[in-house]
Every structure is written in structure tokens, then in C-alpha cells.
Enzyme design. Structure first.
Site, mmCIF file in Angstrom:
data_model
loop_
_atom_site.group_PDB
_atom_site.id
_atom_site.type_symbol
_atom_site.label_atom_id
_atom_site.label_comp_id
_atom_site.label_asym_id
_atom_site.label_seq_id
_atom_site.Cartn_x
_atom_site.Cartn_y
_atom_site.Cartn_z
ATOM 1 N N SER A 84 -89.763 93.324 65.477
ATOM 2 C CA SER A 84 -88.588 94.166 65.278
ATOM 3 C C SER A 84 -87.487 93.323 64.630
ATOM 4 C CB SER A 84 -88.146 94.778 66.606
ATOM 5 O OG SER A 84 -87.208 95.804 66.396
ATOM 6 N N HIS A 99 -93.157 101.907 68.198
ATOM 7 C CA HIS A 99 -92.379 100.687 68.375
ATOM 8 C C HIS A 99 -92.327 100.237 69.832
ATOM 9 C CE1 HIS A 99 -89.593 98.025 66.169
ATOM 10 N NE2 HIS A 99 -88.987 97.873 67.317
#
Length: 726
Positions: free
Chosen positions: A564, A681
Site C-alpha cells: 500500500s 486490499h
């Protein structure tokens, strides 16, 4: 590609696309890879899959700890204890999350006395395991439970309510509830929550935003909910909501995207809960603020206003403004205030008898005790070790007990209880599975000096037999350097199966506490954001150089790893200092910082990175954007991009574009893309977590020399320690 055993890189045509953006000439030759549905992108992605499959086939030859079957089993053992969360007390019931070692997802358990039962199991909802439990909140009496689930990694939460006694769903589904808190009113018949406006009311590119606070009455259609807050404010706002235990006070907080500023309002809930009259607590301050009304009826405020490391203030909820605040716990120069809790006599005895405060000092937790009226320090809790705690939980009806979770690099998270009557901390709940045999490891905190002279700390975890009596390395070893450096997120000591599997096999694992994180407070965060983002990368490079200089590793045995925002970190590291690293794991990354805010949730991150539509801020972004700093003819490290097709936070386009650019430019080791469908995610099933970690570790082990074909099962890499250390 320099490896003749692998197929050639897939063809990626280069567009002659150069834009004039605020006086900058910006090339974007692989923009076509932004469109996942474009036939060329689909072809390119399928060929990348085939290339990675050929690379992955080499893992079958790995022996020892990194043989696929053995590593999969070992990670399963290291994760086999599972975990248990701190309890949420509601009346005679307590609620908590728990995952046994063989469970794909955690379940929600409700207990009454010694009797407990599973109330909510994501696998029961979806046997395929692609449904994740995003959040849950019991009502104040414990009769009902609001919960949110999403499927396929989208994080697009759907909210429902179930009856705790029967387990039956009594309300919902309510969609558009992503990242929604739930604040129950007494009685369990209604709650405040956060929901986006209907998509047909919004432009297509703004349908992920425009949240509002609503009042929902259980059993009524969501389209009858009453909007109570949010109209006219920033369309990227995230909202928090809470209701005091007695149901008298409603508190709403708002932050624009991920900006390090929070506005707070309070309202006294009248007979008509749908029309609260809000009064400002902290609005327009350049500070993060949280507020709540405690059992004693006073309003407590945790803020970094005039205190970058945090302070606790108190006031009357009928006079909530900043001018009425009185500081109860002042800012400390050496630690960040994380959380507080009060004990009291319980039930009608509401006057606090003790104040507990948890602090983070150089990423390590400590808990101090104080006089609740004056804030004067009275002592400290004896914690199990040098680790980190989360949560200071009390019963809503008060009492002398406080619960918290504790973990460190070799301790599976467990719940501990402090009892004011004895002033002792005791183990209250262990993880439900068997704690595995763990390797004998040592952890050191080291200090590096960044480019501007700032001291940067890092935790180094190594096998005990790989260091001398003073904790210095006996020989350089294959090493993973992990970092994040953003959004005020701290990398505190924590149990990690990935770390232990790597170190057990003879490697060294390092976690860097970089600027941009929250380890040293808000000033530390701001020193690594916006115009100062390069500080984060400089810090990372400084730690890497220290590891080499101090003999922990060498550049041909050093890997960097991040996901990320941490993917942006390692993307910048590999393009700025390809000489420092032999291997890279770049997971779900941000990499094109000129166009990042046009995709996913990117527009909510402009306060962290900068706005590419602004001339000055575009200059910041172009200064480090990895995609724009690829140089032809460079020997880049062996890079593995891992991306998730269900990711609605960070679009996989970033990895596609940088992978194509690196493959065209590099004269070095392989650049590969690992794609995964059905996940996003955030949360994922245990087996998928293990499968991903196995391949990431194998990539790093292969490229740093810790694993090679046919190595014996119990033998670490010979570069790590001598025979006496095996």
C-alpha cells in the site's frame, strides 16, 4: 531479461504521450495499462501470469525451509494459535472475536457466564471464504448486534442487524455502509450510522464519497432513514459517531479524507433524536481530536492541539469549546499518548478512582496510572515485556477492571486484565489454538542517521545463534527490510509468522520506524508527508545503509518489502537506490503519483501526498513518483509486484504501469507480477494469506541466497552462521 530460464517479457507498446502539466513535461507511455478491460491490457496481464507461473515453478526446486509444502505447513503452525480480542461488555453478555488455528476467518462469539456460542461466522455466510466481516457493534443492552460484511475484497460493506438470543437477522441489508461506525441508542431500537448518498444523486466520479450521518430505526426501510449531519461539508469527509452510555449525548467527528485534522461536535439528544442541535467542540483546528462523555458526566478530549504527542483535556459537555478545556494529562516529551481509561466503583458509583494512560515510547508501549482528578502520576503497570498493547477496555457499567491486548515479536496476542483492587496485571484470555514452538530469537532496536541528521529507529530480529554476546551479528545474512512511513500509522512490536519463518531459516528481519508514521507523534507524521515525503525514503535508505555498515547484511543479500503506502516506499527505494537492494516485494502499491488521485480512494489522500492538480504540489509528487523515475539501462533489483483484482483502495494499474516500465528498462534480475482475484486490499481468508506469504518469502529467499535448489530441510543458508550455530 537476463535469466534465460524464463520467457521473454510480454510486449508492452510505448505511447508517445507527453503532457504539459503546470510547466512540467510529463511522459506517460503506459497509460493504456490503466484500463483493465482493454484487450491489450488483458493480453498483457495474461502473459504476465504465464511469466510468473514459469518463475514460480522454480520454487518447486527449493529445499529446506522454503520448500512450498514445508513453508506452507510452518506458516500454518506459526499462525495456529489464532487470536482472541478484548471483550465488549454489554449487560450480562460479553462479545469478542476469535479465530482458532484452522479457521479461515475470525468469528464473533457471545458469552454469558461460562456459556459461549458463535454468533457470527463469515464462512457460514459464504463457504467459499470470500466474504469478510468488516465491523460489528452490539447494542448497549447486548440484545442486538449490528454487523457489516463485504465480498471479494471490495470492502463495500452491507449492514445488517441480528437478534443475539436467536441469531436471526432482523434488519437489513443496508448498502453503501463502507467504513461506517454504528452508535446505538439505549433500548436497541435505533442507531446512528454513516452511509453514502445514493449513486443516482451524484456524479459518477464522486460516488465513493458524500457520506452522511443517519438515524435508522430497526425494522424500517433504509430509504426512510433521517439525515442528521454532513450536508454542506467536505464531500470526502469520513465521520465518526458515538452515543454516551446514558443516551444523553451524541458526538460526531469529521475528517476530510485522511487529513490529520478532525472536527468534533456534540449534541444533547432530545425526545426527537432525529433533530439534534450540534455545538462545536473543536472545529477548524489544525489538530486531531477525539471526545467522549464518560460515566462521571464529564466530556473528555484526547487531542494533539498544542501537543503533537497528545494530551488529555476535560470540560463540561454543556461548555464543550476549546476555551473551556482543562488539561488533565499534559504532553510528554518522550512518548505519544495512545489511549486512556477510568476505573470507578461501578453501577451508581460513577466518580473515577483511577486513570490509566497508555503511551508509545519509541514504538514500545507502557501504561501509567494517575489521579483522575489532577492527572498526577501514581505508578505504572508491569507489562509482560517490551511490546505493544491495544485498547484499554472497561465495562460500560464501570468497575475496577481494565482489559487490553498485548503482543511482541515472539508473543501471540493475548488479553490481559488489570484489577485496581490488587494493582496487578494477569493473563485473562489466551489465543484458542496451540502456541507453536518458536525459534530462539533476539530483538534489538538500532538507530540510523537520516540524510538531514534525524535519528531513525528500527527493530532487528535475528536468530540468537547469529549474534554475539553484545547482540552484534556474527556474519552478514539475507535480510528483509520492511517499512510503511505514512498516514500516522505506527509499526509497533507484534507477533508475525512471516518474520519468525524468515528468521528461523537463518535470515534477519528488520522493521523501520520511518517519518510519516505515528511512532513519535504528529510532528513525526508531518515530517514525512506532502512536501516532506522524501524524508521517508531517506530514512529507509539510512536504515538499509546501517544494516550493511554494521554487518547485518550486504547489498546483494538485502531485500525491501512494503504494501500500500509501503508499496510506494519500496517503489521509491528501488528507483532511487537500486544499488542498495537485491530483491523487492511491492504489494498493492501506489506508484504513479501524478494520476493517483483519479482512481480508487486516491482523492482522499491528497492531504497526505499532495494534489497533482496544483502546480507546486505536482512538483513534490514528480520529485519521487516511482513510475516517472525509471532509467533505461539500469540493473534494477528482482521485483515482485503482488496485486489484488478486487482492490477498491489502490488500483492495480499502478503495479502494471511500473512493471512495464521496469521490464523495458532493466538490465538486471526479473520483474514479475503476481495477480490474485477474489480478494482486495484488506482482510482475506487464512489460506490465502498463507499462500501469498509463501510465494513472497520464496521470491526473497531465492534472490538473496537464503534458499537454493535442493538445500537440506534443516539447513540455513551457509552465509548466515557456521556449523556451530545450526
Amino acid at each position: 531479461m537476463t535469466d534465460p530460464a524464463l520467457p521473454a517479457y510480454p510486449h508492452a507498446h510505448r505511447l508517445d504521450l507527453v503532457e504539459d502539466l503546470h510547466t512540467h513535461r510529463v511522459a506517460d507511455p503506459y497509460r493504456w495499462l490503466e484500463d483493465a478491460s482493454d484487450p491489450d491490457t488483458e493480453r498483457w496481464s495474461a502473459e504476465q501470469d504465464a511469466l510468473y507461473a514459469a518463475y514460480r515453478a522454480r520454487f518447486d526446486a527449493l529445499g529446506g525451509a522454503f520448500a512450498t509444502e514445508r513453508l506452507t505447513a510452518r506458516l500454518g503452525e506459526l499462525l495456529g494459535a489464532g487470536f482472541v480480542s478484548t471483550p465488549a461488555w454489554r449487560g450480562g453478555r460479553r462479545f469478542f472475536s476469535r479465530r482458532a488455528g484452522d479457521q479461515e476467518h475470525a468469528v464473533v462469539v457471545v458469552a454469558e457466564g461460562d456459556d459461549e456460542r458463535v454468533l457470527l461466522d463469515p464462512v457460514a455466510l459464504d463457504p467459499a471464504g470470500t466474504t469478510t466481516l468488516d465491523a460489528w457493534q452490539p447494542s448497549k443492552e447486548g440484545e442486538r448486534l449490528a454487523y457489516q460484511v463485504s465480498t471479494g475484497g471490495t470492502e463495500e460493506s452491507v449492514l445488517r442487524v441480528l437478534d443475539v438470543a436467536t441469531g436471526e437477522v432482523v434488519d437489513g441489508p443496508i448498502d453503501r455502509a463502507r467504513y461506517s461506525p454504528v452508535a446505538w441508542l439505549p433500548g436497541g431500537e435505533a442507531f446512528f450510522y454513516v452511509r453514502r448518498l445514493a449513486p443516482e444523486l451524484l456524479p459518477e466520479d464522486e460516488r465513493q464519497y458524500h457520506r452522511r450521518v443517519w438515524l435508522h430505526r430497526v425494522g424500517t426501510p433504509a430509504d426512510q432513514d433521517v439525515e442528521v449531519f454532513g450536508a454542506g461539508l467536505d464531500h470526502t469527509n469520513y465521520y465518526g459517531v458515538s452515543v454516551s452510555r446514558d443516551g444523553r449525548w451524541l458526538i460526531v467527528s469529521a475528517s476530510a479524507g485522511t487529513a490529520p485534522r478532525t472536527d468534533v461536535w456534540i449534541a444533547e439528544i432530545a425526545a426527537d433524536a432525529a433533530a439534534p442541535a450540534f455545538v462545536e467542540v473543536a472545529v477548524g483546528l489544525d489538530a486531531e481530536t477525539g471526545a467522549w462523555v464518560a460515566r462521571d458526566g464529564r466530556l473528555y478530549v484526547h487531542t494533539d492541539q498544542d501537543a503533537p504527542r497528545g494530551r488529555l483535556a476535560v470540560t463540561d459537555p454543556e461548555r464543550p469549546g476549546v476555551e473551556h478545556w482543562t488539561t488533565l494529562l499534559a504532553e510528554r516529551a518522550d512518548a505519544v499518548l495512545e489511549d486512556v481509561a477510568f476505573t470507578d466503583g461501578g453501577d451508581d458509583e460513577r466518580v473515577p478512582t483511577l486513570l490509566l494512560a497508555s503511551w508509545r515510547r519509541h514504538a514500545v508501549s507502557e501504561v501509567t496510572t494517575h489521579d483522575p482528578a489532577t492527572g498526577e502520576a501514581t505508578g505504572a503497570l508491569e507489562l509482560p515485556g517490551l511490546g505493544s498493547i491495544s485498547g484499554l477496555v472497561t465495562r460500560p457499567e464501570g468497575g475496577p477492571e481494565v482489559w487490553f491486548s498485548y503482543t511482541d515479536h515472539t508473543s501471540v496476542p493475548a488479553v490481559h486484565r488489570f484489577d485496581e483492587r490488587t494493582r496487578r496485571v494477569t493473563l485473562w484470555a489466551s489465543a484458542p489454538g496451540e502456541v507453536p514452538d518458536l525459534p530462539d530469537v533476539v530483538t534489538r532496536q538500532v538507530e540510523a542517521t537520516s540524510a538531514d541528521g534525524t535519528t531513525v529507529r528500527a527493530f532487528v530480529v535475528a536468530r540468537a545463534d547469529a549474534v554475539d554476546a553484545d547482540g552484534r551479528p556474527l556474519a552478514p545474512a539475507p535480510t528483509i527490510l520492511y517499512g510503511y512511513g505514512g498516514f500516522q500509522i505506527s509499526l509497533d512490536p507484534a507477533y508475525s509468522a512471516t518474520t519468525l519463518a524468515w528468521v528461523e531459516a537463518g535470515g534477519v528481519y528488520v522493521v523501520a520506524n520511518l517519518r510519516g508514521g505515528g511512532e513519535e507523534g504528529e510532528d513525526w507524521h508531518r515530517a514525512g508527508m506532502r512536501a516532506h515525503k522524501q524524508h521517508v525514503f531517506d530514512d529507509f535508505h539510512a536504515v538499509a545503509e546501517l544494516l550493511v555498515a554494521d554487518g547485518w547484511t550486504t547489498t546483494d543479500r538485502l531485500a525491501c518489502w512494503g504494501g500500500s503506502n509501503g508499496g510506494l516506499l519500496v517503489g521509491a527505494a528501488l528507483t532511487q537506490r537500486p544499488d542498495l537492494f537485491a530483491a523487492v516485494v511491492c504489494s498493492a502499491p501506489l506508484l504513479d503519483m501524478v494520476r493517483y488521485q483519479r482512481f480508487g480512494l486516491g482523492v482522499t489522500w491528497t492531504e497526505e501526498y499532495g494534489d497533482a492538480d496544483d502546480a507546486e504540489q505536482l512538483g513534490w509528487l514528480l520529485g519521487y513518483s516511482p513510475y516517472h523515475h525509471v532509467v533505461d539501462g539500469t540493473a534494477y533489483p528482482a521485483t515482485l509486484f503482488t496485486v489484488f483484482e478486487g482492490d477498491t483502495r489502490v488500483d492495480p494499474l499502478h503495479a502494471r504501469k511500473l512493471a512495464a516500465a521496469l521490464q523495458a528498462a532493466t538490465t538486471g534480475a526479473p520483474v514479475l507480477v503476481r495477480r490474485e482475484t477474489g480478494v482486495g486490499h484488506g482482510g482475506r481468508a487464512l489460506s490465502r494469506t498463507i499462500g501469498l506469504t509463501v510465494e513472497q518469502l520464496q521470491h526473497v529467499a531465492w534472490q538473496t541466497g537464503l534458499a537454493a535448489p535442493g538445500r537440506r530441510a534443516a539447513e540455513p543458508a551457509p552465509v548466515v552462521v557456521g556449523e556451530e550455530g545450526r
